[in-house]
Design a protein around this motif. Structure first.
Motif, short mmCIF file in Angstrom:
data_model
loop_
_atom_site.label_atom_id
_atom_site.label_comp_id
_atom_site.label_asym_id
_atom_site.label_seq_id
_atom_site.Cartn_x
_atom_site.Cartn_y
_atom_site.Cartn_z
N PRO A 76 0.22 6.96 3.03
CA PRO A 76 -0.98 7.18 2.71
C PRO A 76 -2.17 6.94 3.31
N ASN A 109 2.44 1.93 -3.41
CA ASN A 109 1.45 1.99 -4.63
C ASN A 109 1.55 3.19 -5.37
N GLU A 130 -3.33 10.93 -3.86
CA GLU A 130 -3.22 12.03 -2.67
C GLU A 130 -2.32 13.11 -3.03
N VAL A 135 -2.09 4.82 -5.30
CA VAL A 135 -2.48 5.28 -4.17
C VAL A 135 -1.76 6.54 -3.64
N TRP A 175 0.76 -1.15 0.04
CA TRP A 175 0.07 -0.03 0.01
C TRP A 175 0.82 1.28 0.06
N PHE A 200 -6.28 5.50 3.75
CA PHE A 200 -6.87 4.21 3.12
C PHE A 200 -8.03 4.71 2.30
N ASP A 201 -8.15 5.92 2.06
CA ASP A 201 -9.39 6.33 1.24
C ASP A 201 -9.70 5.70 0.06
N LEU A 202 -8.83 5.05 -0.68
CA LEU A 202 -9.16 4.30 -2.00
C LEU A 202 -9.83 2.87 -1.55
N LEU A 203 -9.70 2.35 -0.22
CA LEU A 203 -10.36 1.29 0.10
C LEU A 203 -11.89 1.15 -0.16
#
Length: 167
Positions: free
Chosen positions: A79, A57, A64, A60, A54, A81-84
């Motif tokens: 970063p 990546n 941001e 990811v 993560w 974890f907003d993309l999860l």
């Protein structure tokens, strides 16, 4: 690892942890690792691998507005974890929003301090491992760290490549 070594060397356990309760007390920290089931070792290693994946990546980081630290990004930045697709209650870095109002200079200083603390922890861990495997190799720790006769470079009880049925 450094704190974990100290915790396990002193037989500090959570009372509700059945895996830890199954491990005999009085063992040096590397022997505690040897005594836990391989599936528990895999859980730890895979979790760290997911976190590293993560962190590294590109998608990811770009979401941001960040870049990889080797491409001019911020060293020590982790970063969110907003993309999860499922909610994560808080970010790993600054979960309580303490540094939210800090200046960018103060944040950069904090990230650098975190990196340096990590480096010191690795040096300390290797000092413990060195003294445990070769007694007297770290004069300051002589007699403090119990000897370990196992193999620190073999994290699993069986070689998973030569014995594929071990899992």
């Amino acid at each position: 690892g450094f704190v974990g070594y100290i915790v396990h060397s002193n037989d500090i356990r959570w009372t509700f942890d059945k895996v830890a309760a199954s491990v005999p007390t009085g063992l040096p920290a590397p022997a505690v690792w040897d005594a836990i089931p391989d599936i528990a070792k895999w859980q730890i290693i895979l979790f760290v691998g997911v976190m590293e994946s993560w962190r590294e990546n590109k998608v990811v980081l770009e979401a941001e507005g960040q870049k990889h630290y080797m491409s001019g990004g911020k060293p020590g930045y982790f970063p969110s974890f907003d993309l999860l697709p499922h909610p994560v209650p808080f970010p790993l870095f600054d979960p309580f929003g303490i540094s939210k109002r800090a200046t960018e200079e103060k944040k950069a200083k904090g990230r650098l301090a975190e990196i340096n603390n990590g480096r010191l922890a690795m040096i300390g861990l290797f000092g413990f491992l060195s003294e445990a495997t070769v007694p007297g190799s770290v004069p300051f720790l002589k007699g403090v760290v119990p000897a370990y006769t196992g193999e620190v470079m073999a994290p699993f009880t069986q070689n998973i490549f030569t014995a594929p049925t071990a899992l």
